[in-house]
Structures are given as C-alpha cells and as structure tokens.
Design a protein around this motif. Structure first.
Motif, PDB file in Angstrom:
ATOM      1  N   ILE A   2     -20.830   5.492  12.434  1.00 34.28           N
ATOM      2  CA  ILE A   2     -22.253   5.385  12.092  1.00 34.28           C
ATOM      3  C   ILE A   2     -22.627   3.936  11.829  1.00 34.28           C
ATOM      4  O   ILE A   2     -23.669   3.440  12.289  1.00 34.28           O
ATOM      5  CB  ILE A   2     -22.576   6.259  10.856  1.00 34.28           C
ATOM      6  N   GLY A   3     -21.751   3.226  11.082  1.00 38.23           N
ATOM      7  CA  GLY A   3     -22.024   1.820  10.803  1.00 38.23           C
ATOM      8  C   GLY A   3     -22.030   0.969  12.058  1.00 38.23           C
ATOM      9  O   GLY A   3     -22.872   0.075  12.204  1.00 38.23           O
ATOM     10  N   LEU A   4     -21.105   1.232  12.982  1.00 44.10           N
ATOM     11  CA  LEU A   4     -21.058   0.467  14.228  1.00 44.10           C
ATOM     12  C   LEU A   4     -22.285   0.726  15.089  1.00 44.10           C
ATOM     13  O   LEU A   4     -22.830  -0.196  15.721  1.00 44.10           O
ATOM     14  CB  LEU A   4     -19.783   0.820  14.996  1.00 44.10           C
ATOM     15  N   ILE A   5     -22.702   1.979  15.120  1.00 43.16           N
ATOM     16  CA  ILE A   5     -23.892   2.314  15.911  1.00 43.16           C
ATOM     17  C   ILE A   5     -25.112   1.573  15.375  1.00 43.16           C
ATOM     18  O   ILE A   5     -25.897   0.980  16.133  1.00 43.16           O
ATOM     19  CB  ILE A   5     -24.124   3.832  15.911  1.00 43.16           C
ATOM     20  N   ASN A   6     -25.293   1.614  14.047  1.00 41.19           N
ATOM     21  CA  ASN A   6     -26.430   0.915  13.446  1.00 41.19           C
ATOM     22  C   ASN A   6     -26.325  -0.595  13.639  1.00 41.19           C
ATOM     23  O   ASN A   6     -27.333  -1.282  13.875  1.00 41.19           O
ATOM     24  CB  ASN A   6     -26.511   1.231  11.951  1.00 41.19           C
ATOM     25  N   MET A   7     -25.096  -1.122  13.545  1.00 43.16           N
ATOM     26  CA  MET A   7     -24.905  -2.558  13.706  1.00 43.16           C
ATOM     27  C   MET A   7     -25.260  -3.007  15.115  1.00 43.16           C
ATOM     28  O   MET A   7     -25.977  -3.996  15.310  1.00 43.16           O
ATOM     29  CB  MET A   7     -23.452  -2.921  13.396  1.00 43.16           C
ATOM     30  N   LEU A   8     -24.771  -2.256  16.097  1.00 44.78           N
ATOM     31  CA  LEU A   8     -25.055  -2.633  17.490  1.00 44.78           C
ATOM     32  C   LEU A   8     -26.517  -2.435  17.840  1.00 44.78           C
ATOM     33  O   LEU A   8     -27.096  -3.202  18.629  1.00 44.78           O
ATOM     34  CB  LEU A   8     -24.171  -1.812  18.435  1.00 44.78           C
ATOM     35  N   ALA A   9     -27.146  -1.397  17.241  1.00 38.09           N
ATOM     36  CA  ALA A   9     -28.550  -1.148  17.545  1.00 38.09           C
ATOM     37  C   ALA A   9     -29.452  -2.236  16.984  1.00 38.09           C
ATOM     38  O   ALA A   9     -30.495  -2.553  17.569  1.00 38.09           O
ATOM     39  CB  ALA A   9     -28.961   0.216  16.971  1.00 38.09           C
ATOM     40  N   ASN A  10     -29.046  -2.825  15.840  1.00 37.71           N
ATOM     41  CA  ASN A  10     -29.883  -3.841  15.203  1.00 37.71           C
ATOM     42  C   ASN A  10     -29.408  -5.264  15.491  1.00 37.71           C
ATOM     43  O   ASN A  10     -29.944  -6.213  14.920  1.00 37.71           O
ATOM     44  CB  ASN A  10     -29.898  -3.629  13.686  1.00 37.71           C
ATOM     45  N   MET A  11     -28.411  -5.410  16.330  1.00 36.65           N
ATOM     46  CA  MET A  11     -27.870  -6.745  16.607  1.00 36.65           C
ATOM     47  C   MET A  11     -28.822  -7.534  17.496  1.00 36.65           C
ATOM     48  O   MET A  11     -29.395  -6.997  18.453  1.00 36.65           O
ATOM     49  CB  MET A  11     -26.500  -6.621  17.283  1.00 36.65           C
ATOM     50  N   SER A  12     -28.999  -8.785  17.116  1.00 37.53           N
ATOM     51  CA  SER A  12     -29.873  -9.655  17.911  1.00 37.53           C
ATOM     52  C   SER A  12     -29.215 -11.029  18.046  1.00 37.53           C
ATOM     53  O   SER A  12     -28.284 -11.370  17.311  1.00 37.53           O
ATOM     54  CB  SER A  12     -31.251  -9.798  17.246  1.00 37.53           C
ATOM     55  N   ALA A  13     -29.733 -11.814  18.938  1.00 35.29           N
ATOM     56  CA  ALA A  13     -29.174 -13.144  19.167  1.00 35.29           C
ATOM     57  C   ALA A  13     -29.434 -14.067  17.991  1.00 35.29           C
ATOM     58  O   ALA A  13     -28.704 -15.058  17.780  1.00 35.29           O
ATOM     59  CB  ALA A  13     -29.766 -13.736  20.441  1.00 35.29           C
ATOM     60  N   ASP A  14     -30.476 -13.799  17.214  1.00 37.82           N
ATOM     61  CA  ASP A  14     -30.807 -14.675  16.082  1.00 37.82           C
ATOM     62  C   ASP A  14     -29.761 -14.583  14.970  1.00 37.82           C
ATOM     63  O   ASP A  14     -29.496 -15.560  14.274  1.00 37.82           O
ATOM     64  CB  ASP A  14     -32.179 -14.292  15.515  1.00 37.82           C
ATOM     65  N   GLY A  15     -29.178 -13.400  14.780  1.00 41.21           N
ATOM     66  CA  GLY A  15     -28.224 -13.207  13.685  1.00 41.21           C
ATOM     67  C   GLY A  15     -26.909 -13.916  13.919  1.00 41.21           C
ATOM     68  O   GLY A  15     -26.311 -14.458  12.987  1.00 41.21           O
ATOM     69  N   GLY A  16     -26.459 -13.926  15.143  1.00 46.64           N
ATOM     70  CA  GLY A  16     -25.224 -14.611  15.481  1.00 46.64           C
ATOM     71  C   GLY A  16     -23.986 -13.905  14.942  1.00 46.64           C
ATOM     72  O   GLY A  16     -23.994 -12.722  14.580  1.00 46.64           O
TER      73      GLY A  16
END
Length: 285
Positions: A169-183
């Motif tokens: 669940i954590g990985l799914i949320n992390m990948l869904a909210n991942m952006s280039a700005d966060g790095g």
C-alpha cells in the motif's frame, strides 16, 4: 512470576530499541521513521482481525487464562508424583486396590488426573481398557491445550502477511504521488514509510507471538510427561508390581540428579543434618 519470560521480552525489545536509537541521526528522524500510525493499524489491526475470523471465540476467551498459566513460575516436581505413586502402591499391596479410593484423597499431592486414573483401577477395569482410557484422556487434554498456542501461531502467521500488505500500500501511494520535483529525497522517505509495516509484522511475529507460543508448548510438554508418569505408575499398581520396582521404573522420567531429592529433603528436615555421601552408587543423587 515467570521471570525468565519477563526478562527475555524486555531484553529483546530493549536491544531492538537500542539498535534503532544508535542507527538514527536524531530523535525526530527516528520518530518519523519508525512511528507510523497508519502502518500500525494495517499490520496489528489486520493481523488481529484475521485471527478473530480464523479461530473460535472460545479460544479467544481463554487467552487471559492461558497467559496466567504462562506466567506461572513453578515447575512440576516429578519426585512428588513418584513418592505419591509409591505410597499408593504400598497401600494397594498391603490392603488391596479398594483402599486406594480413600487413600488417593488423603495424599498431600492434589491432582485430579491422578485421582481419575486411580479410580479406574479401583473400579476393576481391565488393564488394557484402563490404558486405552487414560491414553484417550491424555489425547483430549493435548487437544484442549493446543488451542492455547494456536491463537498465537495464527496471529504470528498473519503478522508478516499484513506487514507486506502495508508495504505494498505504501509503495503504491509513493509511486502514485512521485514527481520529478521531489527527487531522491522524497523517494527515500516514501520507501521508509512503506517498509516500516514489514518491520511491525516481524516484531509481532518474532518478539511476541512466537515466544508466547513456544513457552505454552513447553508448559504443555512438561505437564504431558507428568501425566504419562502417572499412567505408567497406576498401571504398575494395578498389575501388582513391587513398590520399590515401580519407583525405579518411574525414575526414568527424571534425571539422575533429581532422583531422591524429596526423600533427601525430608531426611534433613527430620534430623536437622545433611546425609553423608559416600562413593559409587551411594553418592548418586
């Protein structure tokens, strides 16, 4: 109180916490990395809920009683059982089996299973049937006792599973909210939150459920040895064997160092002196 269990569980959690504190940079970082309430709800809540669905309600109601048994310090003294059986054997040899109905209620050792087995031979049941009935009783006791650790085995089996579920669940949320700005920094934080549920699952299984289950099994094995000793002793009384021979036969259930401890203690209390020890067979304790 069972101090070894208390010391073990506190030492285990203490060493884990020490390792966490030493590996972290500061208290805030450690708190943010290892304290995550959604992960706790998924791991502990999910495992407990699945256990409730998996085992009968009666097993769950017996948890306080089983924990009380777990915390008992005393160990079963097999010497007391051997002394009691030898005493019963002497009475049966002198006055017959019928006297045991009265004698079994007078001995200092109060054990319902011993009384039950003695009453079987008092009722003049055939030896083969007595053995079969006692073995059946032991099997039923073992089946009842197994419910004590089945709850913790089941809970322990669900811990890693729900820990992995929380990680997914954590990985799914992390990948869904991942952006280039966060790095890479945002990726690392998200991965840490995802993996902490697996940590919770491992703690639940290896620090709580497995030790409790193993200790309950050890308690059961210890009690089972006492019941098998009683069965052999009672059957020997029914067959009319010599009391001294019965004691020697039952001594095989205990170690050489434990044999005769009760009689030695009684001699010291009556005379106020320790018995002299010689060499060879006389020195055996």
């Amino acid at each position: 109180m069972n101090l070894s269990f208390i010391i073990g569980i506190f030492a285990g959690f203490g060493l884990v916490i020490y390792g966490i504190m030493e590996s972290g940079t500061d208290a805030t970082q450690i708190y943010n990395s290892f304290i995550n309430f959604p992960s706790m709800f998924i791991t502990f809540g999910g495992a407990i809920s699945a256990t409730i669905m998996s085992v009968p309600v009666k097993y769950l109601k017996d948890i306080p009683k089983n924990m009380k048994v777990l915390m008992k310090k005393e160990k079963i003294n097999l010497n007391l059982y051997i002394d009691a059986i030898e005493e019963l054997a002497k009475e049966a040899r002198l006055k017959g089996l019928l006297i045991l109905e009265e004698k079994v209620n007078q001995i200092e050792l109060k054990d319902e299973f011993l009384r039950y087995c003695v009453m079987l031979i008092v009722d003049a049941i055939e030896p083969t049937k007595v053995r079969a009935q006692i073995e059946n009783e032991i099997d039923c006791i073992e089946a009842r006792h197994s419910s004590a650790w089945k709850v913790f085995d089941t809970l322990g089996s669900f811990g890693p599973a729900f820990g992995m579920l929380g990680t997914l669940i954590g990985l799914i949320n992390m990948l869904a909210n991942m952006s280039a700005d966060g790095g890479a920094e945002a990726l690392g934080k998200g991965m840490a939150v995802a993996l902490v549920t697996t940590f919770y699952g491992s703690v639940l299984t290896n620090m709580i459920c497995a030790p409790i289950s193993n200790r309950l099994k050890a308690k059961h094995d210890e009690e089972l040895v006492a019941k098998e000793l009683i069965m052999e002793g009672v059957l020997s009384i029914q067959s009319g064997e010599n009391p001294k021979y019965i004691r020697e036969k039952l001594n095989s259930y205990i170690t050489y160092n434990e044999r005769g401890l009760t009689s030695t203690t009684n001699d010291e209390e009556s005379t106020g002196k320790k018995p002299k020890r010689g060499l060879g067979r006389k020195a055996k304790a």
